[in-house]
Enzyme design. Structure first.
Site, short mmCIF file in Angstrom:
data_model
loop_
_atom_site.label_atom_id
_atom_site.label_comp_id
_atom_site.label_asym_id
_atom_site.label_seq_id
_atom_site.Cartn_x
_atom_site.Cartn_y
_atom_site.Cartn_z
N LYS A 281 5.59 -21.28 -23.96
CA LYS A 281 6.15 -20.04 -24.50
C LYS A 281 7.62 -19.90 -24.15
O LYS A 281 8.43 -19.44 -24.97
CB LYS A 281 5.36 -18.84 -23.96
CG LYS A 281 3.90 -18.83 -24.40
CD LYS A 281 3.14 -17.69 -23.75
CE LYS A 281 1.66 -17.74 -24.12
NZ LYS A 281 0.88 -16.65 -23.46
N ASP B 117 0.92 -23.48 -20.01
CA ASP B 117 0.90 -22.61 -21.19
C ASP B 117 2.12 -21.68 -21.21
O ASP B 117 2.75 -21.50 -22.25
CB ASP B 117 -0.39 -21.79 -21.21
CG ASP B 117 -0.54 -20.98 -22.49
OD1 ASP B 117 -0.59 -21.60 -23.58
OD2 ASP B 117 -0.59 -19.74 -22.41
N VAL C 154 3.93 -16.22 -28.94
CA VAL C 154 4.45 -15.69 -27.67
C VAL C 154 4.07 -14.21 -27.58
O VAL C 154 4.60 -13.40 -28.32
CB VAL C 154 5.99 -15.82 -27.57
CG1 VAL C 154 6.48 -15.26 -26.24
CG2 VAL C 154 6.43 -17.26 -27.75
N LEU D 164 2.60 -8.65 -29.61
CA LEU D 164 3.85 -8.00 -29.19
C LEU D 164 5.04 -8.54 -29.99
O LEU D 164 5.13 -9.75 -30.22
CB LEU D 164 4.10 -8.23 -27.70
CG LEU D 164 3.12 -7.59 -26.72
CD1 LEU D 164 3.51 -7.95 -25.29
CD2 LEU D 164 3.10 -6.08 -26.89
N ALA E 143 1.10 -12.74 -28.25
CA ALA E 143 0.08 -12.28 -29.20
C ALA E 143 0.69 -11.31 -30.22
O ALA E 143 1.53 -11.71 -31.01
CB ALA E 143 -1.10 -11.66 -28.45
#
Length: 295
Positions: free
Chosen positions: A147, A143, A74, A78, A76
């Site tokens: 997440k 997508d 979720v 971060l 990348a």
């Protein structure tokens, strides 16, 4: 063969980094963790897959002291899941999460305007490697929904994909179409079909601009009701998504502790370099867990 080799290995620190985003591979997680094998998964097949499988993986993880790192699934690189866990573990009560977790959607709706059609903005996002291999996963909201399910489950909600209210930007004929040829040919064909949406999307953009608003693909998780949604919204200047840049994700945490102003995690999250950084951070996090267990 890989699983048998890992199970036979006496090394106490066995790790599988699953970059496949393959549902069949996610089916091995429970067995791996039952054998004490640690898993890093930037993909979301296990985290957002069938709830019964997810619960079985979690039970195997707890019973065998295995580590499952999936921060990179979720946002990348971060620290979205890390921040959420820190809030929960320090006794805060999370009431609501909202924001945008699709780098593709952030780019498209920051880029499209009177001179840049919707289909062209999508093409540019593809060119920058911001999209999934099949961009329809992004544009259908599929997508982003995965997440959202990962985040909701982290909050203790028994949520599955079908529980999320999702707005797809694609008509059924594009979403379900069987495209032929290699990846490049398929992408070119999708872009050609998306041109039919340029007019309707431009009208939505104009309507938002007439009210001094911006189009953003916004998600909301309401913990009290358990409701999760993800849709294209026209946000005003008071919304944290209003100034979202074209390569960013953003999650706002509304909690008991953060009442007057939400805690916000925001930053670049689109592209292969950031995805790789997120996976590497998960690996380092796993290494620190190993070091702690040895002290």
């Amino acid at each position: 063969a890989l699983t048998a080799m890992l199970e036979a290995d006496v090394n106490p620190h066995r790790v599988v980094v699953d970059c496949t985003n393959d549902d069949g591979i996610a089916g091995f997680y429970e067995r791996w963790m039952s054998s004490g094998i640690n898993v890093i998964s930037p993909g979301r097949r296990a985290g957002a897959g069938p709830l019964s499988r997810y619960d079985a993986i979690r039970e195997a993880q707890r019973a065998n002291s295995a580590e499952w790192q999936y921060e990179s699934s979720v946002g990348a690189a971060l620290p979205i899941l890390t921040t959420l866990r820190d809030l929960l573990q320090t006794g805060d009560e999370v009431q609501r999460l909202r924001g945008c977790v699709s780098g593709t959607m952030a780019y498209v709706f920051r880029t499209m305007d009177e001179n840049t059609p919707f289909s062209e903005a999508v093409r540019q996002a593809m060119e920058k490697d911001f999209t999934e291999n099949d961009v329809r996963e992004d544009l259908s909201g599929y997508d982003a929904t995965r997440k959202i399910v990962v985040l909701a489950r982290e909050l203790g909600l028994n949520v599955s994909m079908e529980d999320v209210e999702v707005e797809s930007l694609l008509p059924d004929d594009i979403r379900n179409k069987e495209y032929e040829g290699d990846t490049e040919a398929m992408r070119a064909a999708v872009i050609e079909d998306l041109k039919a949406l340029d007019g309707p999307m431009l009208e939505r953009w104009r309507e938002a601009r007439r009210d001094d608003r911006e189009l953003r693909y916004k998600f909301v998780i309401d913990v009290a009701t358990g409701k999760c949604s993800c849709k294209l919204s026209a946000v005003d200047s008071k919304d944290t998504l209003y100034r979202l840049r074209n390569n960013e994700n953003l999650v706002a945490f509304e909690t008991t502790r953060y009442t007057t102003s939400p805690l916000i995690v925001k930053g670049a999250a689109a592209g292969p370099e950031l995805a790789a950084a997120g996976i590497f951070a998960d690996l380092l996090r796993l290494g620190r867990a190993f070091s702690t267990s040895q002290t």
